[in-house]
Motif scaffolding. Structure first.
Motif, mmCIF file in Angstrom:
data_model
loop_
_atom_site.group_PDB
_atom_site.id
_atom_site.type_symbol
_atom_site.label_atom_id
_atom_site.label_comp_id
_atom_site.label_asym_id
_atom_site.label_seq_id
_atom_site.Cartn_x
_atom_site.Cartn_y
_atom_site.Cartn_z
ATOM 1 N N UNK A 11 0.847 -1.188 0.000
ATOM 2 C CA UNK A 11 0.000 0.000 0.000
ATOM 3 C C UNK A 11 0.884 1.239 0.000
ATOM 4 N N UNK A 12 1.319 1.647 -1.172
ATOM 5 C CA UNK A 12 2.299 2.724 -1.269
ATOM 6 C C UNK A 12 1.835 4.009 -0.578
ATOM 7 N N UNK A 13 0.536 4.334 -0.681
ATOM 8 C CA UNK A 13 0.099 5.588 -0.075
ATOM 9 C C UNK A 13 0.168 5.497 1.448
ATOM 10 N N UNK A 14 -0.245 4.343 1.980
ATOM 11 C CA UNK A 14 -0.189 4.151 3.427
ATOM 12 C C UNK A 14 1.234 4.281 3.937
ATOM 13 N N UNK A 15 2.148 3.628 3.227
ATOM 14 C CA UNK A 15 3.538 3.701 3.631
ATOM 15 C C UNK A 15 4.083 5.120 3.535
ATOM 16 N N UNK A 16 3.668 5.817 2.498
ATOM 17 C CA UNK A 16 4.157 7.182 2.292
ATOM 18 C C UNK A 16 3.745 8.087 3.447
ATOM 19 N N UNK A 17 2.478 7.950 3.871
ATOM 20 C CA UNK A 17 2.011 8.780 4.983
ATOM 21 C C UNK A 17 2.795 8.449 6.247
ATOM 22 N N UNK B 117 13.048 11.277 -3.616
ATOM 23 C CA UNK B 117 12.159 11.556 -4.752
ATOM 24 C C UNK B 117 11.172 12.678 -4.461
ATOM 25 N N UNK B 118 11.348 13.318 -3.291
ATOM 26 C CA UNK B 118 10.453 14.428 -2.968
ATOM 27 C C UNK B 118 10.831 15.666 -3.771
ATOM 28 N N UNK B 119 9.999 16.701 -3.652
ATOM 29 C CA UNK B 119 10.301 17.949 -4.351
ATOM 30 C C UNK B 119 11.639 18.500 -3.854
ATOM 31 N N UNK B 120 12.434 19.120 -4.762
ATOM 32 C CA UNK B 120 13.774 19.577 -4.362
ATOM 33 C C UNK B 120 13.780 20.411 -3.076
ATOM 34 N N UNK B 121 12.791 21.281 -2.913
ATOM 35 C CA UNK B 121 12.788 22.138 -1.730
ATOM 36 C C UNK B 121 12.584 21.317 -0.458
ATOM 37 N N UNK B 122 11.647 20.368 -0.517
ATOM 38 C CA UNK B 122 11.378 19.520 0.646
ATOM 39 C C UNK B 122 12.597 18.658 0.947
ATOM 40 N N UNK B 193 25.137 11.817 1.213
ATOM 41 C CA UNK B 193 25.775 10.901 0.261
ATOM 42 C C UNK B 193 24.762 9.945 -0.372
ATOM 43 N N UNK B 194 23.879 9.388 0.458
ATOM 44 C CA UNK B 194 22.900 8.446 -0.068
ATOM 45 C C UNK B 194 21.902 9.131 -1.006
ATOM 46 N N UNK B 195 21.481 10.346 -0.666
ATOM 47 C CA UNK B 195 20.543 11.047 -1.544
ATOM 48 C C UNK B 195 21.186 11.254 -2.914
ATOM 49 N N UNK B 196 22.464 11.647 -2.915
ATOM 50 C CA UNK B 196 23.169 11.846 -4.189
ATOM 51 C C UNK B 196 23.292 10.522 -4.939
ATOM 52 N N UNK B 197 23.648 9.459 -4.214
ATOM 53 C CA UNK B 197 23.857 8.161 -4.870
ATOM 54 C C UNK B 197 22.548 7.622 -5.445
ATOM 55 N N UNK B 198 21.460 7.735 -4.668
ATOM 56 C CA UNK B 198 20.170 7.235 -5.161
ATOM 57 C C UNK B 198 19.706 8.037 -6.371
ATOM 58 N N UNK B 199 20.036 9.319 -6.390
ATOM 59 C CA UNK B 199 19.683 10.151 -7.534
ATOM 60 C C UNK B 199 20.436 9.747 -8.794
ATOM 61 N N UNK B 200 21.606 9.095 -8.593
ATOM 62 C CA UNK B 200 22.421 8.705 -9.743
ATOM 63 C C UNK B 200 22.132 7.300 -10.251
ATOM 64 N N UNK B 201 21.211 6.603 -9.569
ATOM 65 C CA UNK B 201 20.897 5.234 -10.008
ATOM 66 C C UNK B 201 20.306 5.287 -11.422
ATOM 67 N N UNK B 202 20.769 4.350 -12.245
ATOM 68 C CA UNK B 202 20.354 4.303 -13.643
ATOM 69 C C UNK B 202 18.837 4.090 -13.743
ATOM 70 N N UNK B 203 18.119 5.128 -14.177
ATOM 71 C CA UNK B 203 16.652 5.056 -14.183
ATOM 72 C C UNK B 203 16.124 4.050 -15.207
ATOM 73 N N UNK B 204 16.867 3.839 -16.292
ATOM 74 C CA UNK B 204 16.363 2.931 -17.320
ATOM 75 C C UNK B 204 16.261 1.507 -16.778
#
Lengths: 281, 308
Positions: A11-17, B117-122, B193-204
Motif C-alpha cells: 500500500x504505497x500511499x499508506x507507507x508514504x504517509x 524523490x520528494x520535491x527539491x525544496x522539501x 551521500x545516499x541522496x546523491x547516490x540514489x539520484x544517480x541510479x540508472x533510471x532505465x
C-alpha cells in the motif's frame, strides 16, 4: 523499521504517509537541540532552574549575554573566525593547485602519491594530534592559531576533492590554452580555476565548518585563555560554572549561529561537494 | 566489477607517458611538482611527520621533560594489555562502533530513500535538518544535551516525571546517552551521500524492472542496492572512523565516568597526556587505535566486495 516497510509495501500511499509522519517527528527531534540552545540563552536563572520547562522564553532577558561578554568571548569569536578563514583560504589555494596537477598532469610518482593520499585519509585524524603537539612544541607554534591552521591545511581530503573536480575539465581546453602560448600559472588561474569554482566553493565551506568545530585539535593546541576559540571557551565555561545553563547556552548560541548561517547560505555547494568527494567507485 | 576496476587501474600506467617525448615528460614532471609543492609542504609537515613521530615515540618513555626520555622497547604496548582502564576503554569503544555504525548506515539509508524523490525544496529541507547537529558543532550540541539530561533542571526528567534520575551518572545509561547523541551528530553526511547516490541510479534499469512487474522492494534490493554499494562502503568506513574517535561528547558529558563506564581509547589517550604527560604511552595507544581502525575498515571492504 524494515519490517514496517515490507508490510506496507503493498500500500504505497499508506507507507508514504507513515514515512512522512516519522520524518516530521524526526525533524522536530533534530531541530530541537538548536531551538533549546537559542531560547535557553534568553531565559533568566529562575526560569532555567524551575522544575517545569518553559517551552518559549516568556520574559526574554539579555542577562546571559551580558555575563558572557564579561568573559573574553569577543576574543574567542575573533580567534575562531581568524582560524577558520585562514585554514579555509590556505586549503582552497593549495588543494586546487595540487588537485589540478594530480588530475591533469602526467608525471613520475603520480600513482604512488595518490595512493599515499588515499591511505592517509583513512587514518584517524585525532591520533596524530598528540604527536602534532610535540612537533608544535619543538617549532614553538603551540598555543598559537597556526597550530590549528597548519594541520587542517595539511589534511589531504581537499586535494582529493579538487582532483575529482579537476578531472571534469576537458583536456582540449588546456591544450588550446597552451597553443595560444599561455604559461602554466596563467592557464591555471584563467582557465582551470574558473572551471573548478563550484568545487572550490564546496571545499571552502567544508573546511570552514570543520575547522570551526574541530574541538579536539583546538583543545590540545590552544592552552591559554586568550588563545581559545568559542568551542573551547564554552567547554571551559561549562567546566567552571556547570550549573549556569543560561550563560552556557548564550555561549553555544554565539558559537553555533555564525556557522549555521554560513551553512544555510551555501548549503547547495556544501551538499554537492560532500557528494562529489565520495564518488570514487 | 572488480576486474573492470583492476583493468582501469592498470591501463593508465602503461599509457601514461605514451606519445610524450622525454623532454616533455621531464617538463611536465617538474611543473606538476611545482603545483603540488605548497600542498605537499603542509601534508608532509603536519600529517606525515606526526604519523612517524607517533610510531617512533611509542617505543620511548617520555614526559614533558625531554631529557628524561629513555628507550622503552615494547613496554608501552605490553602495558596496554595489563591496564584494566585501557581494556575497559577498548570494549566501550567497540560497543559504540558496533552499535552506531549499523544504526547510522541503516537509518540514513531509510531516510534518504524516503526523501530523495520528494520535491527539491522539501528534500533539501530534510537534508539540512539532519545535517544541523553536525554544523551546530559537537560542543554546542553536547552542552545542551548535558542540560537536558540534568537530574533536576533537565527537560527529559521533567517530561518523563523522573526528576532526580541521573542519566549520565548511571553506569547502565551513560554510554547509551552518548551513543544516542553521537547518532544525531553522525547521520548528516551519510544522508547527503545516499541522496546523491540514489539520484544517480540508472533510471532505465529501474523502469525496465518495473515493466517486468518487480515490486518496489525487489527494485530496491536487486537494482538500487548494488549500484549504491560503493557509497555504502564509503559511509561504513567514515562512520567507523568517526565513531572510533568519539571524544568531545565523552569529555564534556561524563569525563569517562562513572567508574570508567564511558571511557574510550580516544578519551584515555587524552587523559594520559593531560593528567600524566605520558606521551610515550599515549602514542602507543594511538598506534594501536589506528591499527584497530584499519582492521575494521579492511573487514568492511572485504564483506561488501564479496556481497556482490
Amino acid at each position: 523499521m524494515n519490517s514496517a516497510k515490507s508490510k506496507l509495501a503493498g500500500t504505497p500511499t499508506g507507507y508514504k504517509i507513515f514515512a512522512v509522519v516519522i520524518l516530521i517527528l524526526l525533524a522536530i527531534f533534530f531541530i530541537f537541540p538548536l531551538y533549546w540552545i537559542i531560547t535557553g540563552s534568553f531565559k533568566d536563572a529562575i526560569t532555567i532552574n524551575a522544575r517545569t520547562p518553559q517551552w518559549f522564553p516568556l520574559s526574554p532577558t539579555m542577562e546571559n549575554y551580558v555575563k558572557l561578554f564579561k568573559q573574553p568571548a569577543m576574543v574567542w569569536l575573533l580567534n575562531t573566525v581568524i582560524m577558520a578563514v585562514g585554514a579555509m583560504v590556505l586549503t582552497c589555494l593549495t588543494a586546487s593547485l595540487a588537485g589540478y596537477a594530480l588530475a591533469k598532469k602526467r608525471f613520475y610518482g603520480r600513482g604512488i602519491l595518490f595512493s599515499i593520499i588515499i591511505c592517509a585519509m583513512a587514518l584517524p585524524k585525532q591520533v596524530i594530534v598528540i604527536p602534532l603537539l610535540q612537533e608544535m612544541n619543538v617549532i614553538s607554534l603551540s598555543n598559537t592559531l597556526w597550530a590549528v591552521i597548519l594541520p587542517t591545511v595539511g589534511w589531504p581530503f581537499g586535494v582529493f576533492l579538487m582532483k575529482q573536480f579537476s578531472e571534469t575539465i576537458p583536456t582540449e581546453i588546456l591544450e588550446a590554452a597552451r597553443v595560444d602560448g599561455a604559461g602554466e600559472l596563467r592557464t591555471f588561474f584563467s582557465v582551470v580555476f574558473p572551471m573548478i569554482k563550484p568545487g572550490v566553493g564546496a571545499l571552502a565551506i567544508f573546511t570552514f565548518v570543520n575547522c570551526w568545530n574541530d574541538y579536539f585539535l583546538q583543545l590540545i593546541m590552544l592552552t591559554s585563555r586568550t588563545s581559545w576559540t568559542l568551542p573551547l571557551g564554552i567547554a571551559r565555561l561549562q567546566g567552571e560554572m556547570s550549573n549556569d545553563f543560561g550563560l552556557i547556552m548564550a555561549g553555544a548560541t554565539l558559537a553555533a549561529i555564525p556557522i549555521v548561517a554560513v551553512f544555510l547560505a551555501f548549503q547547495k555547494y556544501f551538499t554537492q561537494g560532500i557528494a562529489m568527494g565520495a564518488v570514487k567507485g | 566489477m572488480e576486474q573492470k576496476a583492476a583493468a582501469k587501474a592498470k591501463a593508465p600506467k602503461r599509457s601514461q607517458f605514451s606519445g610524450m617525448s622525454k623532454a616533455l615528460v621531464r617538463r611536465e614532471t617538474i611543473s606538476a611538482y611545482l603545483f603540488l609543492l605548497p600542498s605537499l609542504f603542509f601534508f608532509v609537515g603536519f600529517v606525515v611527520v606526526p604519523m612517524f613521530i607517533c610510531l617512533i615515540y611509542s617505543f620511548f618513555n617520555m614526559g614533558l621533560d625531554s631529557t628524561s626520555t629513555t628507550f622503552a622497547g615494547l613496554s608501552n604496548y605490553v602495558r596496554m594489555f595489563q591496564d584494566p582502564v585501557f581494556i575497559r576503554g577498548f570494549w566501550n569503544t567497540v560497543l559504540i562502533v558496533v552499535v552506531s555504525v549499523p544504526a547510522v548506515t541503516a537509518f540514513s539509508l531509510w531516510v534518504s530513500s524516503a526523501i530523495y524523490q520528494m520535491k527539491p525544496a522539501v528534500r533539501s529541507f530534510f537534508r539540512c535538518v539532519f545535517y544541523l547537529p553536525v554544523v551546530t558543532g559537537s560542543v554546542a550540541v553536547t552542552v545542551v544535551w548535558k542540560w537536558m539530561f540534568n537530574p533536576y533542571n533537565g527537560l527529559l526528567n521533567q517530561m518523563f516525571n523522573t526528576v532526580g534520575f541521573d542519566w549520565l551518572g548511571n553506569t547502565k545509561t551513560a554510554i547509551w546517552c552518548i551513543i544516542m547523541i553521537l547518532f544525531t551528530t553522525s547521520i548528516g553526511q551519510p544522508i547527503v551521500l545516499y541522496v546523491a547516490a540514489l539520484g544517480n541510479v540508472d533510471q532505465s534499469l529501474v523502469e525496465a524492472a518495473q515493466v517486468d512487474g518487480a515490486t518496489k522492494l525487489q527494485v530496491f534490493w536487486k537494482i538500487k542496492w548494488p549500484q549504491i554499494m560503493p557509497t555504502t562502503l564509503y559511509i561504513l568506513i567514515i562512520t567507523t572512523i568517526n565513531s572510533f574517535q568519539c571524544f568531545a561528547l565523552i569529555q564534556l558529558l561524563t569525563s569517562g565516568g562513572p567508574s570508567n563506564s564511558t571511557s574510550t581509547i580516544m578519551y584515555y589517550i587524552f587523559y594520559m597526556v593531560y593528567r600524566y604527560n605520558d606521551f610515550g604511552y599515549a602514542n602507543a595507544m594511538g598506534v594501536v587505535l589506528a591499527i584497530i581502525i584499519a582492521i575494521f575498515s579492511a573487514i568492511q571492504f572485504k564483506v561488501t566486495k564479496t556481497d556482490n
